[in-house]
Design a protein around this motif. Structure first.
Motif, PDB file in Angstrom:
ATOM      1  N   THR A  37       1.161  -1.139  -0.519  1.00 37.73           N
ATOM      2  CA  THR A  37      -0.372  -0.323  -0.511  1.00 37.73           C
ATOM      3  C   THR A  37       1.285   1.519   0.125  1.00 37.73           C
ATOM      4  N   GLY A  38       1.722   1.299  -0.233  1.00 36.58           N
ATOM      5  CA  GLY A  38       3.120   2.315  -0.157  1.00 36.58           C
ATOM      6  C   GLY A  38       3.392   2.283   1.117  1.00 36.58           C
ATOM      7  N   VAL A  39       3.537   1.988   2.264  1.00 33.21           N
ATOM      8  CA  VAL A  39       3.978   2.050   3.476  1.00 33.21           C
ATOM      9  C   VAL A  39       4.608   1.436   3.993  1.00 33.21           C
ATOM     10  N   ASP A  40       6.258   1.522   4.024  1.00 26.28           N
ATOM     11  CA  ASP A  40       7.313   0.735   4.789  1.00 26.28           C
ATOM     12  C   ASP A  40       7.370   1.210   6.358  1.00 26.28           C
ATOM     13  N   ILE A  41       7.457   0.351   7.420  1.00 26.71           N
ATOM     14  CA  ILE A  41       7.241   0.405   8.547  1.00 26.71           C
ATOM     15  C   ILE A  41       9.211   0.113   8.754  1.00 26.71           C
ATOM     16  N   ILE A  42       9.725  -0.329   8.091  1.00 22.86           N
ATOM     17  CA  ILE A  42      11.413  -0.387   8.434  1.00 22.86           C
ATOM     18  C   ILE A  42      11.429   1.381   7.528  1.00 22.86           C
ATOM     19  N   THR A  43      11.471   1.089   6.952  1.00 25.67           N
ATOM     20  CA  THR A  43      12.416   2.502   6.451  1.00 25.67           C
ATOM     21  C   THR A  43      11.534   3.397   6.754  1.00 25.67           C
ATOM     22  N   GLY A  44      10.155   4.044   6.681  1.00 24.23           N
ATOM     23  CA  GLY A  44       9.250   4.818   7.707  1.00 24.23           C
ATOM     24  C   GLY A  44       8.967   5.418   6.132  1.00 24.23           C
ATOM     25  N   ASN A  45       8.639   4.973   4.968  1.00 28.10           N
ATOM     26  CA  ASN A  45       8.995   6.006   3.802  1.00 28.10           C
ATOM     27  C   ASN A  45       6.952   5.679   3.405  1.00 28.10           C
ATOM     28  N   GLY A  46       6.556   7.189   4.221  1.00 21.71           N
ATOM     29  CA  GLY A  46       4.680   7.195   4.381  1.00 21.71           C
ATOM     30  C   GLY A  46       3.771   6.836   5.033  1.00 21.71           C
ATOM     31  N   LEU A  47       4.855   6.759   6.250  1.00 23.21           N
ATOM     32  CA  LEU A  47       4.239   6.145   8.045  1.00 23.21           C
ATOM     33  C   LEU A  47       3.718   7.693   8.364  1.00 23.21           C
ATOM     34  N   ALA A  48       4.259   8.259   8.551  1.00 21.46           N
ATOM     35  CA  ALA A  48       3.822   9.476   8.853  1.00 21.46           C
ATOM     36  C   ALA A  48       2.128   9.753   8.360  1.00 21.46           C
ATOM     37  N   GLU A  49       2.178   9.910   7.144  1.00 20.31           N
ATOM     38  CA  GLU A  49       1.082  10.170   6.341  1.00 20.31           C
ATOM     39  C   GLU A  49       0.127   9.069   6.449  1.00 20.31           C
ATOM     40  N   ALA A  50       0.098   7.854   6.603  1.00 18.93           N
ATOM     41  CA  ALA A  50      -0.048   7.186   6.745  1.00 18.93           C
ATOM     42  C   ALA A  50      -1.140   6.907   8.255  1.00 18.93           C
ATOM     43  N   LEU A  51      -0.355   7.007   9.128  1.00 23.55           N
ATOM     44  CA  LEU A  51      -0.654   8.168  10.736  1.00 23.55           C
ATOM     45  C   LEU A  51      -1.671   8.831  11.433  1.00 23.55           C
TER      46      LEU A  51
END
Length: 252
Positions: A37-51
């Motif tokens: 879904t375009g969110v990577d919990i390891i690199t953090g890519n897209g995580l801030a936006e998803a949360l």
């Protein structure tokens, strides 16, 4: 039950798919988190936006192999990122899926998962943990790993549980407005019938024309612990869902 916004880490995985389904069926808002879904919990890519705007994170993300160091690094990084970004986003808490008997693990994936629990419990956000027995779906994975007409499967006692049943209990825990009383043991969910993993695998093997041989002492981490009943639920566990045979009868 009021509507909240839930982020599901590992949303496309074996358990995550069920968690998303249960949340949607119950009318909750869901943000699926996975690399798909375009969110990577390891690199953090897209995580801030998803949360953004999320009330609760449900963490069912897992490492794909049993090698201890790699799994530990995955869990260490993912837990840190979920807590740090979750705190910045104003998330209220995290609910985590774990494994029954994990507190006795000393090696392999089990030891990595034990560290995962500890990291979450010492993190920035409040955490609730649900420990589950081995999934019904895990049995097929054991046969697929061996890729032959004969499969050697541990004769470990367990109370295998359906992934859907675990998801329902996990969502119940995540949405419960009441905090557990101090000293309450970590909740557990298991299936209704005690059997060995090999016995369940023999039922599936018969459908796939695979001969399953139960192995008393496989060369696997913590084999003696598991063989002695280390993976069995405790007296406070909730027993629910179909037996492995009933679940298997519903599979295509």
């Amino acid at each position: 039950m009021s509507t909240s916004k839930f982020a599901v880490a590992g949303a496309t995985g074996r358990l995550g798919r069920h968690v998303v389904d249960v949340l949607v069926e119950r009318g909750q808002q869901v943000v699926p988190i996975s690399r798909a879904t375009g969110v990577d919990i390891i690199t953090g890519n897209g995580l801030a936006e998803a949360l953004s705007g999320v009330d609760v994170i449900i963490d069912v993300a897992s490492w794909h192999a049993s090698e201890e160091d790699a799994a530990t690094q995955f869990f260490r990084t993912s837990a840190r990122n979920l807590h740090e970004e979750g705190q910045r986003a104003g998330v209220a808490r995290i609910t985590v899926a774990s494994i029954i008997g994990i507190d006795g693990a000393t090696a392999g994936f089990g030891a990595a998962k034990k560290v995962h629990e500890e990291l979450h419990l010492s993190g920035l956000l409040p955490v609730r943990i649900l420990r589950a027995a081995q999934f019904h779906e895990f049995v097929g994975q054991l046969l697929e790993w061996q890729q032959g007409d004969v499969a050697y499967v541990p004769a470990w006692p367990s109370q295998l549980v359906a992934g859907r049943t675990v998801a329902e209990e996990l969502v119940d825990l995540a949405t419960d407005p009441d905090e557990p009383a101090p000293g309450t043991p970590i909740p557990e969910i298991a299936g209704p019938r005690r059997e060995t993993v090999a016995e369940a695998a023999q039922l599936l093997g018969a459908r796939r024309n695979i001969k399953v041989v139960g192995v008393d002492n496989p060369d696997l981490p913590d084999a003696e612990y598991a063989a002695a009943g280390g993976l069995l639920p405790g007296p406070h566990a909730k027993l629910a869902g179909p037996t492995f045979q009933l679940w298997l009868d519903t599979q295509p």
